[in-house]
Scaffold this active site. Structure first.
Site, PDB file in Angstrom:
ATOM      1  N   ASP A 167       0.867  -1.177   0.000  1.00 42.48           N
ATOM      2  CA  ASP A 167       0.000   0.000   0.000  1.00 42.48           C
ATOM      3  C   ASP A 167       0.903   1.225   0.000  1.00 42.48           C
ATOM      4  OD1 ASP A 167      -1.858   2.027   0.571  1.00 42.48           O
ATOM      5  OD2 ASP A 167      -3.037   0.735   1.892  1.00 42.48           O
ATOM      6  N   ASP A 222      -3.514   7.455  -2.987  1.00 42.25           N
ATOM      7  CA  ASP A 222      -3.311   6.339  -2.066  1.00 42.25           C
ATOM      8  C   ASP A 222      -3.784   5.095  -2.813  1.00 42.25           C
ATOM      9  OD1 ASP A 222      -3.374   4.621   0.117  1.00 42.25           O
ATOM     10  OD2 ASP A 222      -4.927   5.725   1.214  1.00 42.25           O
ATOM     11  N   HIS A 263     -11.747   6.269   2.299  1.00 47.63           N
ATOM     12  CA  HIS A 263     -11.791   7.593   2.925  1.00 47.63           C
ATOM     13  C   HIS A 263     -11.682   8.700   1.895  1.00 47.63           C
ATOM     14  CE1 HIS A 263      -7.380   7.393   2.349  1.00 47.63           C
ATOM     15  NE2 HIS A 263      -7.575   6.112   2.593  1.00 47.63           N
ATOM     16  N   HIS A 315      -6.730  11.225   5.530  1.00 48.04           N
ATOM     17  CA  HIS A 315      -8.080  10.818   5.851  1.00 48.04           C
ATOM     18  C   HIS A 315      -8.884  12.021   6.288  1.00 48.04           C
ATOM     19  CE1 HIS A 315     -11.511   9.513   8.172  1.00 48.04           C
ATOM     20  NE2 HIS A 315     -11.607   8.664   7.175  1.00 48.04           N
ATOM     21  N   GLU A 347     -11.078   1.144  -0.818  1.00 55.07           N
ATOM     22  CA  GLU A 347     -10.160   0.056  -0.485  1.00 55.07           C
ATOM     23  C   GLU A 347     -10.818  -1.116   0.237  1.00 55.07           C
ATOM     24  OE1 GLU A 347      -7.089   1.110   2.412  1.00 55.07           O
ATOM     25  OE2 GLU A 347      -7.958   3.095   2.609  1.00 55.07           O
ATOM     26  N   GLU A 367      -6.721  -1.103  -3.682  1.00 50.45           N
ATOM     27  CA  GLU A 367      -7.141   0.283  -3.438  1.00 50.45           C
ATOM     28  C   GLU A 367      -6.800   1.171  -4.629  1.00 50.45           C
ATOM     29  OE1 GLU A 367      -5.030   2.240  -0.207  1.00 50.45           O
ATOM     30  OE2 GLU A 367      -6.638   3.718   0.039  1.00 50.45           O
TER      31      GLU A 367
END
Ligand code: MN
Ligand code: MN
Length: 335
Positions: free
Chosen positions: A116, A127, A187, A195, A224, A321
């Protein structure tokens, strides 16, 4: 309502003041929307390359340290910055493991590894995560989270309720014979804030979120889903803390405060690895000293330490994600 138990990978704590400060540090220069979108796209391109690299370097027998360092190095080489330390989370660990200083951990045989990574350009963060695995046994588990991510992205648009997203993700994962992790959420992302605002579920179980909330136009979101072989589909804090973040500005003087000021200069306000503070990332002595400093700063409420997130049933977990940008009518996948 169990909102208190919601977990968001690398949730930020108490950072509204820091966010304001950061805006001030950027000289209040107002960027045009097109400039901002351009920065997100550039960060997204770097993240795509970083994932390709992750697929090449992540192999059984290789040190987790090598994976983290090579990917973070790549991100910088391409003109971005890591938005957080590269997470290399193995088997039952869902998220938040990054190599420590002098870390000798090796990728095991037959493992399921979530890589990640985050890239930012001037605080505009993307992200993204993939699962790399080394046993055919996990083909379906890995497909499950990938299919859930694809299904959500194919259906998501402004105005869609969180409950529908949760239903889509859960149905896709259970159709493969696995469970979604109920207390891990995607998020919203804002500048220098990984976030921010909305949490995006992968479960239809509405006791975990406000099901009336909706996706809005002109926002950045990370989606994700996590799929697990575990029975309950829940994670809890694990023992490791290898990722930290400044949650307050060190004030005053003294040995530890002066060190903290130097650390903050090196890391900025986004999540960081102790490796980023070390002169020699292989030094056991530095590892001890820096971890001791961070523990003191954590106790003083200056630094926050992120625990690994571990499946409560020791289930094996896969994750995929993407970061997306919502337009008026649909989405653009940035990563
Ligand atoms: Mn992530
Ligand atoms: Mn995320």
């Amino acid at each position: 309502m169990k909102f208190g138990s919601q977990k968001n990978p690398l949730t930020q704590v108490n950072n509204q003041n820091q966010e304001k400060k950061q805006d001030k540090n950027n000289g209040n220069k107002k960027l045009a929307t097109s400039e901002i979108i351009q920065k997100y796209r550039e960060a997204g391109e770097i993240a795509k390359g970083a994932k390709e690299l992750a697929r090449k370097v992540t192999k059984p027998g290789v040190k987790v340290m090598e994976v983290c360092e090579k990917i973070e190095e790549y991100i910088k080489l391409k003109g971005g910055l890591p938005a957080f330390p590269v997470n290399v989370s193995i088997n039952s660990i869902a998220a938040h493991y990054s190599a420590y200083i002098a870390d000798n951990l090796i990728i095991p045989k037959n493992s399921v590894v979530k890589v990640d990574l985050g890239v930012h350009i001037d605080g505009f963060i993307v992200d993204t995560a993939i699962t790399i695995y080394f046993s055919k046994k996990y083909d379906d588990l890995v497909k499950a989270s990938k299919a859930a991510l694809d299904a959500v992205i194919n259906n998501i648009k402004p105005g869609i309720k969180l409950s529908l997203i949760g239903e889509i993700a859960e149905k896709t994962i259970t159709d493969f014979g696995f469970r979604p992790i109920k207390n891990l959420f995607g998020h919203q992302i804002k500048r220098y804030n990984l976030h921010a605002g909305l949490s995006i579920p992968s479960t239809k179980d509405k006791s975990w979120y406000d099901s009336k909330k909706k996706i809005e136009a002109g926002k950045i979101y990370a989606i994700e889903p996590f799929a697990t072989t575990g029975v309950r589909g829940l994670i809890d804090d694990g023992p490791d803390v290898s990722i930290f973040r400044f949650i307050a500005t060190p004030q005053g003087s003294g040995v530890i405060i002066n060190k903290a000021k130097n650390y903050l200069l090196k890391t900025g306000i986004l999540p960081f690895s102790p490796r980023w503070l070390a002169e020699d990332i292989n030094s056991v002595k530095e590892a001890k000293n820096i971890m001791k400093d961070l523990k003191i700063l954590e106790n003083r409420g200056i630094v926050y330490g992120y625990h690994t997130l571990v499946d409560v049933d020791e289930g094996v977990i896969s994750q995929h994600e993407h970061t997306i940008r919502t337009t008026k009518t649909g989405v653009e996948v940035l990563t």
